[in-house]
Design a protein around this motif. Structure first.
Motif, PDB file in Angstrom:
ATOM      1  N   ILE A  59       3.937   3.085 -17.410  1.00 33.60           N
ATOM      2  CA  ILE A  59       2.786   3.802 -16.847  1.00 33.60           C
ATOM      3  C   ILE A  59       1.819   2.825 -16.200  1.00 33.60           C
ATOM      4  CG2 ILE A  59       0.747   5.159 -17.471  1.00 33.60           C
ATOM      5  CD1 ILE A  59       2.532   6.577 -19.545  1.00 33.60           C
ATOM      6  N   VAL A  60       1.567   1.695 -16.859  1.00 34.07           N
ATOM      7  CA  VAL A  60       0.666   0.688 -16.283  1.00 34.07           C
ATOM      8  C   VAL A  60       1.228   0.162 -14.965  1.00 34.07           C
ATOM      9  CG1 VAL A  60      -0.344  -1.593 -16.635  1.00 34.07           C
ATOM     10  CG2 VAL A  60      -0.300   0.045 -18.508  1.00 34.07           C
ATOM     11  N   LEU A  61       2.526  -0.109 -14.936  1.00 37.41           N
ATOM     12  CA  LEU A  61       3.134  -0.586 -13.691  1.00 37.41           C
ATOM     13  C   LEU A  61       3.124   0.489 -12.606  1.00 37.41           C
ATOM     14  CD1 LEU A  61       6.115  -2.635 -15.145  1.00 37.41           C
ATOM     15  CD2 LEU A  61       4.022  -3.510 -14.088  1.00 37.41           C
ATOM     16  N   ALA A  62       3.271   1.748 -13.005  1.00 31.12           N
ATOM     17  CA  ALA A  62       3.213   2.839 -12.019  1.00 31.12           C
ATOM     18  C   ALA A  62       1.805   2.981 -11.447  1.00 31.12           C
ATOM     19  CB  ALA A  62       3.656   4.149 -12.669  1.00 31.12           C
ATOM     20  N   VAL A  63       0.797   2.802 -12.287  1.00 35.32           N
ATOM     21  CA  VAL A  63      -0.586   2.830 -11.781  1.00 35.32           C
ATOM     22  C   VAL A  63      -0.796   1.692 -10.791  1.00 35.32           C
ATOM     23  CG1 VAL A  63      -2.995   2.437 -12.467  1.00 35.32           C
ATOM     24  CG2 VAL A  63      -1.585   4.038 -13.756  1.00 35.32           C
ATOM     25  N   TRP A  64      -0.278   0.513 -11.136  1.00 35.87           N
ATOM     26  CA  TRP A  64      -0.419  -0.631 -10.240  1.00 35.87           C
ATOM     27  C   TRP A  64       0.286  -0.385  -8.910  1.00 35.87           C
ATOM     28  CZ3 TRP A  64       3.541  -4.716  -9.651  1.00 35.87           C
ATOM     29  CH2 TRP A  64       3.110  -5.741  -8.816  1.00 35.87           C
ATOM     30  N   ARG A  65       1.427   0.247  -8.947  1.00 33.40           N
ATOM     31  CA  ARG A  65       2.208   0.450  -7.728  1.00 33.40           C
ATOM     32  C   ARG A  65       1.682   1.592  -6.871  1.00 33.40           C
ATOM     33  NH1 ARG A  65       4.048   0.759  -3.486  1.00 33.40           N
ATOM     34  NH2 ARG A  65       6.214   0.846  -2.860  1.00 33.40           N
ATOM     35  N   PHE A  66       1.225   2.667  -7.493  1.00 25.52           N
ATOM     36  CA  PHE A  66       0.915   3.889  -6.742  1.00 25.52           C
ATOM     37  C   PHE A  66      -0.568   4.227  -6.673  1.00 25.52           C
ATOM     38  CE2 PHE A  66       5.291   4.562  -8.299  1.00 25.52           C
ATOM     39  CZ  PHE A  66       5.917   4.596  -7.067  1.00 25.52           C
ATOM     40  N   TRP A  67      -1.437   3.340  -7.104  1.00 24.23           N
ATOM     41  CA  TRP A  67      -2.869   3.632  -7.028  1.00 24.23           C
ATOM     42  C   TRP A  67      -3.248   3.820  -5.565  1.00 24.23           C
ATOM     43  CZ3 TRP A  67      -5.858   5.083 -10.814  1.00 24.23           C
ATOM     44  CH2 TRP A  67      -7.228   5.125 -10.630  1.00 24.23           C
ATOM     45  N   ARG A  85      -5.886   3.282  -3.713  1.00 26.21           N
ATOM     46  CA  ARG A  85      -6.607   2.216  -3.007  1.00 26.21           C
ATOM     47  C   ARG A  85      -5.954   0.877  -3.326  1.00 26.21           C
ATOM     48  NH1 ARG A  85     -12.812   2.435  -3.857  1.00 26.21           N
ATOM     49  NH2 ARG A  85     -12.584   0.662  -2.468  1.00 26.21           N
ATOM     50  N   PRO A  86      -5.252   0.286  -2.385  1.00 24.93           N
ATOM     51  CA  PRO A  86      -4.539  -0.970  -2.655  1.00 24.93           C
ATOM     52  C   PRO A  86      -5.436  -2.106  -3.138  1.00 24.93           C
ATOM     53  CG  PRO A  86      -3.814  -0.042  -0.574  1.00 24.93           C
ATOM     54  CD  PRO A  86      -4.984   0.775  -1.028  1.00 24.93           C
ATOM     55  N   ASP A  87      -6.680  -2.133  -2.699  1.00 28.23           N
ATOM     56  CA  ASP A  87      -7.569  -3.219  -3.120  1.00 28.23           C
ATOM     57  C   ASP A  87      -8.016  -3.079  -4.571  1.00 28.23           C
ATOM     58  OD1 ASP A  87      -8.983  -0.938  -2.334  1.00 28.23           O
ATOM     59  OD2 ASP A  87     -10.817  -2.085  -1.996  1.00 28.23           O
ATOM     60  N   ARG A  88      -7.796  -1.919  -5.179  1.00 25.01           N
ATOM     61  CA  ARG A  88      -8.208  -1.679  -6.566  1.00 25.01           C
ATOM     62  C   ARG A  88      -7.022  -1.514  -7.519  1.00 25.01           C
ATOM     63  NH1 ARG A  88     -13.438  -2.995  -6.986  1.00 25.01           N
ATOM     64  NH2 ARG A  88     -14.658  -2.028  -5.341  1.00 25.01           N
ATOM     65  N   ARG A  89      -5.812  -1.754  -7.070  1.00 24.67           N
ATOM     66  CA  ARG A  89      -4.629  -1.512  -7.898  1.00 24.67           C
ATOM     67  C   ARG A  89      -4.582  -2.398  -9.133  1.00 24.67           C
ATOM     68  NH1 ARG A  89      -0.049  -0.548  -3.262  1.00 24.67           N
ATOM     69  NH2 ARG A  89      -0.699   1.591  -2.845  1.00 24.67           N
ATOM     70  N   ARG A  90      -4.861  -3.683  -8.961  1.00 22.32           N
ATOM     71  CA  ARG A  90      -4.826  -4.585 -10.115  1.00 22.32           C
ATOM     72  C   ARG A  90      -5.863  -4.187 -11.159  1.00 22.32           C
ATOM     73  NH1 ARG A  90      -6.505  -9.526  -8.877  1.00 22.32           N
ATOM     74  NH2 ARG A  90      -7.508  -8.761  -7.011  1.00 22.32           N
ATOM     75  N   LEU A  91      -7.044  -3.843 -10.692  1.00 20.70           N
ATOM     76  CA  LEU A  91      -8.105  -3.443 -11.609  1.00 20.70           C
ATOM     77  C   LEU A  91      -7.765  -2.131 -12.316  1.00 20.70           C
ATOM     78  CD1 LEU A  91     -10.819  -4.561 -12.470  1.00 20.70           C
ATOM     79  CD2 LEU A  91     -11.887  -3.179 -10.691  1.00 20.70           C
ATOM     80  N   ALA A  92      -7.184  -1.191 -11.587  1.00 23.88           N
ATOM     81  CA  ALA A  92      -6.788   0.090 -12.190  1.00 23.88           C
ATOM     82  C   ALA A  92      -5.695  -0.117 -13.232  1.00 23.88           C
ATOM     83  CB  ALA A  92      -6.310   1.058 -11.106  1.00 23.88           C
ATOM     84  N   ALA A  93      -4.739  -0.996 -12.974  1.00 26.11           N
ATOM     85  CA  ALA A  93      -3.687  -1.283 -13.943  1.00 26.11           C
ATOM     86  C   ALA A  93      -4.268  -1.953 -15.181  1.00 26.11           C
ATOM     87  CB  ALA A  93      -2.619  -2.167 -13.313  1.00 26.11           C
ATOM     88  N   PHE A  94      -5.208  -2.855 -14.995  1.00 25.77           N
ATOM     89  CA  PHE A  94      -5.851  -3.510 -16.134  1.00 25.77           C
ATOM     90  C   PHE A  94      -6.573  -2.498 -17.008  1.00 25.77           C
ATOM     91  CE2 PHE A  94      -9.935  -5.141 -17.711  1.00 25.77           C
ATOM     92  CZ  PHE A  94      -9.464  -6.002 -18.688  1.00 25.77           C
ATOM     93  N   TRP A  95      -7.397  -1.651 -16.390  1.00 21.32           N
ATOM     94  CA  TRP A  95      -8.165  -0.671 -17.173  1.00 21.32           C
ATOM     95  C   TRP A  95      -7.255   0.359 -17.825  1.00 21.32           C
ATOM     96  CZ3 TRP A  95     -12.507  -1.842 -19.041  1.00 21.32           C
ATOM     97  CH2 TRP A  95     -13.405  -2.655 -18.351  1.00 21.32           C
ATOM     98  N   THR A  96      -6.157   0.706 -17.180  1.00 18.08           N
ATOM     99  CA  THR A  96      -5.202   1.628 -17.799  1.00 18.08           C
ATOM    100  C   THR A  96      -4.579   1.008 -19.034  1.00 18.08           C
ATOM    101  OG1 THR A  96      -4.734   2.606 -15.635  1.00 18.08           O
ATOM    102  CG2 THR A  96      -3.128   3.002 -17.391  1.00 18.08           C
ATOM    103  N   GLY A  97      -4.140  -0.237 -18.938  1.00 11.80           N
ATOM    104  CA  GLY A  97      -3.564  -0.926 -20.087  1.00 11.80           C
ATOM    105  C   GLY A  97      -4.557  -1.099 -21.217  1.00 11.80           C
TER     106      GLY A  97
END
Length: 124
Positions: free
Chosen positions: A76-84, A86-98
């Motif tokens: 799920i964390v990797l899917a958030v990183w891949r499909f978020w 806004r590309p500029d916020r993907r890393r941050l979204a994956a971090f907060w999801t994890g």
């Protein structure tokens, strides 16, 4: 001063933070910890609960039956990183999801495992 005889550079600069996946890695590690700890602990709790012979609450039953499904959390964390979106916020979204998975999921698993023990303690 630039060399006038040198060919112009056509290299495109990398996006800021493209080479630093640290936030994604931390998010995935949080999700892995959330899946790993119950995987190591739940089977021993299952043996203990079978010795009790009491009715178990539904969160405990679900966790005893489906704890391998917790290994979908890093996916799920990797899917958030891949499909978020806004590309500029993907890393941050994956971090907060994890991190949210760790902060919410692990205590929920612990509560589900200890709920029958507390219920049996009330009957004594």
């Amino acid at each position: 001063m630039n060399n006038p005889y040198q060919a112009p550079s056509t290299r495109v600069p990398a996006a800021p933070g493209a080479q630093r996946p640290a936030l994604v890695v931390v998010g995935v590690i949080c999700a892995i910890l959330t899946a790993l700890i119950p995987t190591l602990v739940v089977p021993s709790f299952g043996l203990t609960f079978s010795a009790f012979g009491a009715d178990l609450p539904w969160p405990t039953l679900w966790l005893l039956r489906a704890y391998p499904a917790l290994w979908l959390l890093p996916v799920i964390v990797l899917a958030v990183w891949r499909f978020w979106p806004r590309p500029d916020r993907r890393r941050l979204a994956a971090f907060w999801t994890g991190l949210a998975i760790l902060v919410v999921g692990l205590p929920a698993c612990i509560a589900a495992l200890y709920a029958p023990i507390f219920m049996l303690a009330q009957t004594i």
